[in-house]
Design a protein around this motif. Structure first.
Motif, PDB file in Angstrom:
ATOM      1  N   PRO A  36      29.756  44.206  50.626  1.00  0.00           N
ATOM      2  CA  PRO A  36      30.808  43.341  51.225  1.00  0.00           C
ATOM      3  C   PRO A  36      30.364  41.896  51.393  1.00  0.00           C
ATOM      4  N   ASP A  37      29.044  41.664  51.448  1.00  0.00           N
ATOM      5  CA  ASP A  37      28.575  40.289  51.604  1.00  0.00           C
ATOM      6  C   ASP A  37      28.650  39.493  50.310  1.00  0.00           C
ATOM      7  N   PHE A  38      28.926  40.188  49.179  1.00  0.00           N
ATOM      8  CA  PHE A  38      29.010  39.464  47.911  1.00  0.00           C
ATOM      9  C   PHE A  38      30.210  38.523  47.947  1.00  0.00           C
ATOM     10  N   ARG A  39      29.990  37.279  47.581  1.00  0.00           N
ATOM     11  CA  ARG A  39      31.047  36.281  47.643  1.00  0.00           C
ATOM     12  C   ARG A  39      31.535  35.945  46.230  1.00  0.00           C
ATOM     13  N   PHE A  40      32.870  35.965  46.058  1.00  0.00           N
ATOM     14  CA  PHE A  40      33.466  35.611  44.777  1.00  0.00           C
ATOM     15  C   PHE A  40      33.655  34.097  44.696  1.00  0.00           C
ATOM     16  N   SER A  41      33.800  33.609  43.463  1.00  0.00           N
ATOM     17  CA  SER A  41      33.898  32.162  43.263  1.00  0.00           C
ATOM     18  C   SER A  41      35.248  31.609  43.661  1.00  0.00           C
ATOM     19  N   TRP A  42      36.292  32.463  43.696  1.00  0.00           N
ATOM     20  CA  TRP A  42      37.617  31.966  44.069  1.00  0.00           C
ATOM     21  C   TRP A  42      37.826  32.093  45.574  1.00  0.00           C
ATOM     22  N   ASP A  43      38.883  31.436  46.059  1.00  0.00           N
ATOM     23  CA  ASP A  43      39.179  31.459  47.484  1.00  0.00           C
ATOM     24  C   ASP A  43      39.985  32.701  47.823  1.00  0.00           C
ATOM     25  N   ASN A  44      40.933  32.557  48.690  1.00  0.00           N
ATOM     26  CA  ASN A  44      41.632  33.724  49.222  1.00  0.00           C
ATOM     27  C   ASN A  44      42.831  34.151  48.408  1.00  0.00           C
ATOM     28  N   MET A  45      42.907  33.744  47.150  1.00  0.00           N
ATOM     29  CA  MET A  45      43.998  34.251  46.323  1.00  0.00           C
ATOM     30  C   MET A  45      43.601  34.176  44.856  1.00  0.00           C
ATOM     31  N   LEU A  46      44.257  35.020  44.078  1.00  0.00           N
ATOM     32  CA  LEU A  46      44.026  35.108  42.633  1.00  0.00           C
ATOM     33  C   LEU A  46      45.327  34.719  41.945  1.00  0.00           C
ATOM     34  N   ALA A  47      45.331  33.566  41.265  1.00  0.00           N
ATOM     35  CA  ALA A  47      46.529  33.133  40.539  1.00  0.00           C
ATOM     36  C   ALA A  47      46.375  33.327  39.047  1.00  0.00           C
ATOM     37  N   ASN A  48      45.133  33.347  38.569  1.00  0.00           N
ATOM     38  CA  ASN A  48      44.863  33.552  37.147  1.00  0.00           C
ATOM     39  C   ASN A  48      43.638  34.441  37.024  1.00  0.00           C
ATOM     40  N   PHE A  49      43.727  35.497  36.272  1.00  0.00           N
ATOM     41  CA  PHE A  49      42.549  36.332  36.025  1.00  0.00           C
ATOM     42  C   PHE A  49      42.822  37.238  34.835  1.00  0.00           C
ATOM     43  N   THR A  50      41.751  37.877  34.348  1.00  0.00           N
ATOM     44  CA  THR A  50      41.848  38.917  33.318  1.00  0.00           C
ATOM     45  C   THR A  50      40.957  40.074  33.749  1.00  0.00           C
ATOM     46  N   PHE A  51      41.531  41.261  33.817  1.00  0.00           N
ATOM     47  CA  PHE A  51      40.773  42.466  34.121  1.00  0.00           C
ATOM     48  C   PHE A  51      40.557  43.234  32.825  1.00  0.00           C
TER      49      PHE A  51
END
Length: 1740
Positions: free
Chosen positions: A1334-1349
């Motif tokens: 849970p301590d791992f931090r993602f590069s984006w803020d509190n929302m995802l507007a563009n991504f590819t899974f």
């Protein structure tokens, strides 16, 4: 209208006062115009001046109101005295209003005509605008386009059709209609089927009735279309609503018997007769069946013995004689009981008839409506046995190949069926075949039993199936009368002849065989079709095959397109297979002059096959045709004749070059069929509207030819388009292919010509702008005009229209604010006049622009000067006239005293205009006075403001004064306004004042809790009682906060007669609030009588500072981190008082010891100054970056001293919170930074190696772990194609980041073969999932507007679980990807919560996909701009585009599960690999790269992980080239570090390496001679051509070096002088497959015998200069074909030249006696033989 003209002329006569003179102004030329309403209709009105020269301004205006039919209803012109006429332009406005013919009148007037100028005649013109905008209407249906009606029964019914007439309704209009459709002519169902409908004038809606007819014919739903065909009277038909569809529902349901006759036995008991309704003969439903239908019937019998009698022979079992069909019921059964008696009877009949006149419901009676019933002859009680007569209707045939059990032969028992009977049967061969019947079927005999009541019995025969081809065999079945048992009899027929069908293709199965041998062949003798046929299985008898050969040109395979005269034989033919012959080949010659088109086909059809010499007893199954009866042979370019044409017959658009004098244009030609050379001759012919305009100055040449070399399919015609400066319209030329030089080459139909259009150039319509003399800017007064000349430069070839507009639009300052100008061809300039109107309205300077714009259908080109500015100067006092209001000229007031303030107000008004900001100044006289205020000033009027006020106050001066008089005068204006007539007013102040004040001291200091005292004195007269009020006034101290006891709003001091002194006391309150020195005041005011508070009217009280006023100081109680190289702020808090300036000293300590300077922090102590009022101050700590990996370090920040603070006792340190903890968090990457070793950043490997010991096909990459080496970490890498030099976008590798339980197994053996990353198996157990820290931090803020899974999975059967899911601690899912599978489908779901939403949405897609075992599925989901897209296996899923229910997907702190959903539920079962989340949407090339992984075909592996234990600093891995047989050039791949786990980091630089794989497998080609040179033996002076072929790869340029050597029986000589080029280079272009080496043999005039030479290809060098890893990696010579031999015939009379006398031969030599001319020689026997060969002499 004539009366209107008279009225206008009368008005004009009254309007203008004529004076006698010599000058007359009138219209000239055309004065009556009839025009159409178009946007380009411009009317030119010419105004002429006759008589004496004069300057004239004329105005043309419309008579009556403006109806909007013209752009402007006014136009003006100026005729200078130097000219006699001018033209004005009236433009018609094209609107959308339907209008009939309209007549308008324009009249001429003069502005300010001088004496001697008058209007002449004509002074008016008429303009008629013809009807427009569908004035007579658009006719259409105004109703539903689909109408459903019922066909009436016994009557007619109407269908109303509603028609509307849209737009105009002028005149009478007639529209024609027609009805089409239905299964029968329309007039049988609808009336009338065609006709006319008339709209009278003004009528917009009309209803027309069609009649539905009752036709008594059974019908299903019939659809008719009513079409509006044509219209008269000027109207139009709306093509979108000109049809109405009428459906007549199914009707007239047919009622009938199912059959017309029945044969029944007497013992049949009950006869059932079926009656049907609503079905035709084939059983299909027809007519209506929605309602009940009934019909009555009667029974008809006779009196003879041939007729059955009711109640004696049969009985009607119906309750009544009515048949009823309920709704949706189509069948009804009538039942009759047949009486079985013991009386022998012949056949008896009776009839049943349906009665037409009793039919009820929507039905009709059809045939058969009568049924005949026959009761068979009867009363043989045990029956008569015979072979069923039905079997004799056709031959009984048994198919051995299809049937193993046959029950089709039956014996019938006619008459009675009492008792059990039996009879014996036997089967014998009916041929000479001696073999037993049981060889083909069993049994051969048996007993047939009939039970009581049984009427039919079947023989059960087992057919013996074998694989031996056999002809049809006859058999005879007999029932034996002498074996009958049970009392029955045997009757004829008692014998039956039947057959077993020929089997196993005894006569053959004809097929195309083998398929690969069907081909088109070509050789020097000609072309032919080679067809191979096989006769499979049996070959008995002679067989005839009938076939058809069709030639179908290129295009669709349509038999109707077939062409004749291609073969030398008929297209229909016969092939005979003799008995015993299993195979035959058929060669069909193709005509030498036949044109075979590239891409055409020969279609060969086997039509039928038949026996020739055998007539089977029954139709045979064989011979028959195989499954493939048609084959198509495509004509390829190497066989096809050339067909030459343009690649497209569409017009080609050319443009005259802009930047050069000429440009080359290539027009492509294509040849289908490339054998041989062909020259195509072509020519140009000007065409179009202006053919004479096309000259050699436009393009060249006008004719020519192009050459197709052998094997060449494409070339082009090159045309030069030339530039000039001449304006030209579109010029069209037709390029035609005239002929081909070779007879067997043809021009392709439809593609032999094309149009070339040189687009209009150099502005043929001209460039429009204001002339240089008319570009302004202009400044004019109201009532003046300005003339503007519009000029047209460059071309004048076409009519052009310009619009001029006065901007801003909507103004009414000019006559003719807008207009359309028409420039006719050749017309160069037009002058327009803009005349300003005199309106008497105050106005400012007004700036207008006259703007030109295009109004042509083809836009007019405008120059740079398209705007002229015209300024109309301000007029009519636009800024106003300012003066006093006349009724307020004198005012008297008192002197102000206390709250009684007196003032005088004077109103100033602004007449006329109110534009702009203006002002007027005023002054008071006398000037020096302190009695009033103000004494001078300026009154400002804003824009549109017309009234204002001057207010003057009397001042309380506390001085005795008499009445005073003042004068106020308006003295000056600004802003363009002026002063009016009333400019001064008078002010008077009445006479007036004794002082009251505080005695000293008036300032007193006091402590909290004490009283303060003051004395108030009265001076002057004391002979009256007066009162003065006093009150406390808050300062820093306030009564509201309780600093003192207030006197309230006011208290009164009363001075009696003679009294001159009073005391005032105030109490100071005690509190615990920190305060600095605070003041408050006591004031005297509102004295009564003729007194004033004078001089010391206010006392001041100062409360001294108290209660810790300077503050108590501490640190904010928060421990904070300070990262190395960064700063953080710690607050010092000031509690209690904030007064005065205080300094605070702080210091840093480590382990209770003060830090040394430079130790960890830039500053280790310092001083902070608190200024007055400041409540907190920061201490900024800056941690020093040392580049040393470290974990968390802790230090103490302390406050050590406080000093200063005034007024008051000074600042103090608090007892607590004087220290906080400062942490420097772990830094400088203690877990490491991964980079690629510089020596590994550019690697090269080979695919081709010379031996197994050569390891240059592998290389290693070293990855360094820099900075710290704490902990165990992993790093991921991957290899991509060179298309992505920077790699794919940043991503999160879930499988690398996750921690997994032991229930999740790593299965390296099952990962994708080319990859090296983890393949994890999820078993579905309760703990079989992974979790990301849970301590791992993602590069984006509190929302995802563009991504590819992206994820690779092998799901277990019927898997249903999350691949990955993230949710928060409140149970809300942020996002998750789930997969569901079954036997045939795969569903993928994206669960997400949108921003500003608490709802979890699911975007789902499902595809039909059979999930194979151990087959990886690639799932990919993208999100961008609110759109979700699903991909499976690299392809978009049909219907897989979804809309996001919000702006973005919510993200935040939470738990990530891999392989499970929330709290470990919905667990996935199966394998996973490379589960990634990219930070943006991948583009299609990136998706292809991710899915297809192109690098895997060349290197292995293409991805993997490296694991580093604590302390390890570098590791390496190996990548090898994959060896294949494909020719490949040098390839570049990108290796990139992409993911990391364990706290380490991947930097921006040194994370990408380049990997080159050298060229391989003859990438540049394998070169050799294709065969012998042509000619192989040559004469001196000729040219020998040798073809060098390039096989394998064809990349890059390649240079082939060759050498010629002379060979004899003993040696090879490289010194050769017989060729012009004995060595040299052959150059191959990229992708060139062959090249001709031409060797020129020198004619040296030297006598020589036959000479033999060898041409050798020595070496091959590629254009890039790289040889490759092996001799055969790049370009090389094929050792098998590196040489070819040639010879040169003997020449130049090597044996001399003689007239030839004799030759003699001995054993050792040949002698001859000749008259030698060239040489003399004695020949050996071997030479003699050669001589004989040369001289064509016999060897003897």
């Amino acid at each position: 209208m004539p009366s209107a003209c008279l009225l206008v002329n009368l008005l004009l006569a009254l309007f203008i006062s004529f004076t006698s003179g010599e000058t007359e102004v009138k219209f000239t030329g055309q004065t009556e115009f009839v025009v159409h309403e178009t946007s380009t209709t411009v009317i030119r009105l010419v105004i002429e001046r006759t008589g004496d020269p004069a300057n004239i301004t004329a105005i043309v205006s419309i008579y009556g109101e403006n109806t909007g039919d013209f752009f402007d209803t006014y136009a003006a012109t100026y005729i200078p005295d130097t000219e006699t006429n001018r033209t004005v332009y009236i433009s018609v406005c094209d609107d959308d209003l339907p209008e009939a013919d309209e007549m308008f009148m324009f009249y001429l007037t003069l502005q300010k005509p001088s004496a001697g100028i008058k209007l002449g005649s004509p002074r008016s013109v008429t303009v008629t605008i013809l009807s427009n905008d569908n004035a007579f209407g658009i006719i259409s249906f105004s109703m539903s386009a689909l109408i459903t009606v019922n066909e009436p029964t016994g009557r007619n019914e109407f269908v109303p059709l509603t028609l509307i007439r849209e737009k105009g309704t002028y005149g009478t209009v007639t529209v024609t209609f027609e009805v089409e459709g239905g299964s029968n002519p329309a007039e049988e169902d609808l009336s009338p089927a065609k006709g006319n409908i008339t709209f009278p004038p003004g009528r917009a809606v009309l209803i027309y009735n069609l009649t539905v007819l009752d036709d008594q014919i059974p019908e299903n739903d019939e659809i008719f279309n009513v079409h509006l065909r044509s219209v008269e009277g000027g109207a139009e038909i709306n093509a979108t609503r000109n049809t109405v569809q009428i459906t007549i529902k199914k009707n007239d349901s047919p009622v009938r018997f199912t059959q017309s006759a029945y044969m029944v036995p007497e013992e049949g008991d009950v006869l059932t007769i079926q009656v049907v309704r609503g079905k035709d003969d084939s059983g299909k439903l027809i007519g209506s069946d929605e309602y009940e239908v009934s019909v009555r019937y009667i029974i008809i019998t006779g009196n003879s013995t041939a007729h059955a009698q009711l109640y004696l022979d049969f009985l009607d079992l119906q309750p009544n004689m009515t048949i009823v069909f309920p709704s949706q019921v189509h069948e009804s059964d009538m039942k009759f009981k047949i009486f079985d008696d013991a009386i022998p009877e012949i056949a008896e009949t009776f009839q049943i008839m349906l009665l037409n006149d009793t039919l009820q419901g929507d039905a009709v009676l059809i045939s058969p409506s009568i049924v005949h019933v026959t009761i068979k002859p009867n009363d043989k009680p045990y029956g008569v046995l015979s072979i069923n007569s039905v079997l004799f209707a056709q031959v009984v045939v048994i198919d051995e190949d299809q049937t193993s059990r046959f029950e089709g032969i039956t014996v019938a028992r006619n008459g009675g069926t009492h008792g059990n009977v039996s009879v014996t049967w036997i089967i014998t061969r009916n041929s000479s075949d001696p073999s037993p019947v049981t060889a083909d079927m069993t049994p051969a005999s048996g007993v047939l039993h009939f039970a009581q009541g049984q009427m039919l019995a079947s023989l059960l025969l087992n057919i013996i199936s074998d694989d031996f081809p056999e002809e049809a065999e006859p058999y005879l079945l007999r029932i034996l009368a002498d074996t009958i048992q049970g009392g029955a009899e045997v009757s004829e027929p008692a014998e039956l002849l039947f057959y077993i069908q020929d089997s196993d293709d005894i006569y053959g199965l004809i097929e195309f065989y083998p398929l690969e041998n069907q081909r088109i062949e070509s050789n020097p003798t000609g072309r032919f079709l080679s067809l191979s046929f096989a006769r499979q299985r049996g070959t008995v008898g002679v067989v005839r095959l009938v076939y058809i050969v069709l030639y179908i040109p290129a295009g669709t395979m349509d038999l109707e397109r077939a062409k004749d005269d291609i073969l030398n034989v008929s297209g229909r033919g016969i092939l005979i297979f003799p008995e015993g012959k299993p195979q035959d080949i058929l060669n069909l010659p193709i005509r030498n002059d036949a044109f075979l088109q590239n891409g055409a086909h020969f279609l060969i059809q086997m039509e039928r096959v038949e026996l020739v010499n055998i007539i089977p007893p029954i139709p045979s199954v064989s011979p028959r045709l195989g499954a493939i009866r048609n084959i198509s042979l495509r004509i390829t370019p190497d066989i096809a004749n050339g067909e030459i044409g343009f690649t497209s017959n569409l017009p080609i658009i050319l443009h005259e070059p802009e930047d050069s004098t000429a440009t080359m244009v290539s027009i492509a030609l294509h040849r289908d069929g490339t054998d041989g050379q062909a020259t195509v001759f072509w020519s140009f012919k000007p065409s179009g509207l202006n053919p004479k305009a096309v000259t050699y100055d436009d393009l060249s040449p006008f004719n020519g030819s192009v050459l197709f070399l052998s094997g060449q399919s494409d070339t082009s015609i090159n045309i030069t388009v030339k530039a000039d400066d001449i304006p030209e319209m579109n010029e069209t030329v037709t390029l035609t292919l005239d002929r081909v030089s070779v007879e067997n080459e043809i021009l392709k139909s439809g593609f032999t010509s094309c149009e070339l259009i040189i687009m209009e150039n150099d502005d043929p319509g001209g460039v429009f702008e204001f002339s240089s003399s008319s570009r302004g800017p202009y400044t004019i007064k109201e009532g003046e005009s300005v003339e503007l000349e519009i000029v047209r430069s460059k071309g004048t070839l076409v009519k052009q229209f310009l619009r001029y507009t006065v901007e801003p639009r909507g103004s009414n300052e000019f006559y003719g604010n807008t207009g359309i100008l028409e420039f006719k061809p050749g017309e160069r300039e037009i002058i327009i006049t803009l005349l300003t109107r005199m309106d008497g309205i105050p106005e400012l300077d007004e700036l207008y622009s006259v703007v030109l714009s295009s109004h042509s259908e083809l836009p007019s080109k405008l120059g740079s000067a398209t705007r002229v500015n015209v300024t109309i100067l301000k007029n009519d006092d636009p800024h106003g006239v300012i003066q006093f209001l006349a009724d307020e000229l004198a005012v008297t007031i008192n002197e102000s005293k206390g709250e009684d303030v007196y003032a005088a107000a004077y109103r100033i008004v602004r007449n006329q205009g109110n534009y702009g900001n203006v002002s007027v100044s005023w002054v008071v006289e006398p000037v020096s006075t302190n009695d009033i205020y103000p004494v001078q000033g300026t009154v400002f009027f804003g824009n549109q403001e017309f009234s204002n006020t001057i207010t003057i106050y009397s001042l309380p001066d506390e001085l005795p004064e008499e009445m005073e008089v003042f004068t106020i005068s308006l003295v000056n204006t600004t802003g363009g306004a002026r002063v009016g007539n009333t400019t001064s007013v008078v002010l008077q102040i009445t006479r007036n004042d004794d002082p009251i004040y505080f005695s000293d001291p008036v300032v007193v200091k006091v402590q909290e809790g004490d009283f303060v005292h003051f004395t108030v004195l009265r001076n002057g007269s004391a002979d009256v009682v007066i009162t003065v009020l006093y009150a406390t006034v808050d300062g820093g101290a306030t009564a509201e906060e309780g600093d003192f006891i207030s006197s309230g709003r006011s208290e009164a001091l009363v001075f009696g007669v003679g009294e001159r002194e009073h005391k005032i006391s105030v109490f100071i309150s005690e509190d615990d609030t920190p305060e600095t020195d605070e003041t408050f005041y006591i004031i005297l005011f509102n004295s009564t009588g003729d007194t004033v508070v004078y001089r010391a009217g206010m006392a001041t009280v100062v409360i001294e500072a108290n209660d810790d006023p300077n503050g108590i100081f501490s640190l904010e109680p928060f421990d904070k981190p300070v990262e190395e190289g960064k700063t953080n702020v710690f607050l010092i808090v000031r509690q209690r008082g904030h007064f005065g300036n205080v300094s605070l000293t702080w210091q840093l300590f480590g382990n209770d010891s003060a830090l040394e300077p430079g130790q960890e922090f830039c500053e280790i102590y310092g001083t902070v100054w608190f200024m007055d009022g400041e409540g907190s101050k920061p201490v900024t700590l800056h941690a020093i970056p040392d580049k040393i990996p470290e974990f968390n370090e802790f230090y103490t920040l302390k406050l050590v001293n406080a000093s200063g603070g005034s007024p008051g006792p000074g600042g103090q340190l608090a007892e607590t919170n004087l220290a906080v903890i400062v942490m420097i968090p772990f830094n400088d990457d203690p877990f490491g930074v991964f980079v690629i070793d510089p020596e590994s950043q550019d690697r090269e490997i080979v695919e081709d190696v010379l031996s197994e010991d050569d390891i240059s096909y592998i290389t290693n990459f070293t990855i360094w772990r820099q900075q710290g080496t704490f902990g165990d970490v992993r790093v991921g890498w991957e290899i991509l194609s060179s298309v992505f030099p920077a790699g794919l976008p940043s991503m999160i590798d879930f499988l690398l980041l996750g921690s997994f339980s032991s229930s999740v197994q790593s299965q390296p053996h099952r990962r994708r073969h080319h990859s090296g990353t983890d393949a994890l198996y999820f078993s579905g157990k309760e703990d079989a999932f992974g979790t990301v820290d849970p301590d791992f931090r993602f590069s984006w803020d509190n929302m995802l507007a563009n991504f590819t899974f992206s994820a690779w999975v092998i799901p277990n059967p019927n898997s249903d679980g999350f691949i990955v899911a993230k949710y928060n601690y409140n149970g809300t899912i942020y996002y998750g990807v789930k997969i569901q599978t079954n036997e045939s489908h795969v569903s993928v779901m994206l669960h997400y919560t949108a921003v500003v939403s608490n709802i979890t949405y699911v975007a789902k897609t499902t595809v039909m996909k059979y999930v194979k075992e151990n087959t990886w599925i690639h799932l990919l989901i993208t999100l961008e701009d609110g759109t979700i897209e699903f991909y499976i296996d690299g392809n978009p899923v049909p219907g897989g585009i979804k809309s996001l229910k919000g702006a973005a997907v919510v993200d935040g702190p939470g738990i990530i599960r891999i392989g499970a959903g929330m709290n470990g539920s919905s667990r996935y079962t199966g394998l996973m690999q490379d589960v990634r989340l990219y930070e943006r949407k991948l583009m299609p090339p990136e998706i292809y790269e991710l899915h297809a992984t192109p690098a895997r075909t060349d290197v292995n592996p293409i991805s993997g992980y490296l694991e580093y234990r604590q302390g390890e600093t570098n590791k390496s891995f190996i990548v090898s080239a994959r060896d294949d047989e494909e020719e490949e050039g040098e390839e570049l791949f990108i290796l990139k570090l992409v993911s990391v786990h364990g706290g380490a980091r991947i930097p921006e630089e040194n994370t990408i390496a380049r990997l080159r794989v050298q060229k391989s497998d003859n990438a540049n080609g394998l070169f050799g001679f294709t065969g012998a040179c042509i000619p192989e033996t040559s004469d001196e002076g000729s040219t020998i051509s040798c073809v060098v072929e390039r096989t394998r790869g064809a990349l890059d340029y390649v240079y082939i070096f060759y050498v010629i050597s002379q060979i004899d029986s003993t040696s090879i000589n490289y010194s050769v002088a017989d060729f012009a080029n004995t060595s040299g280079t052959i150059t191959f272009l990229p992708w060139q497959r062959s090249e001709v080496l031409n060797l020129h043999v020198l004619d040296d005039d030297i006598p020589e015998l036959n000479e033999y030479f060898r041409v050798t290809l020595v070496s091959a060098i590629s254009g890039d200069g790289k040889l490759g890893s092996t001799p055969t990696s790049g370009a090389s010579i094929d050792p098998e074909t590196e040489t070819t031999d040639i010879s040169i015939k003997a020449s130049d009379h090597p044996y001399g030249n003689s007239d030839g006398n004799r030759i003699f031969v001995s054993n050792s030599f040949v002698g001859f006696s000749l008259r030698r001319r060239r040489s003399c020689s004695t020949l050996t026997a071997e030479d003699a033989v050669r001589l004989c060969q040369v001289c064509h002499l016999p060897k003897q």
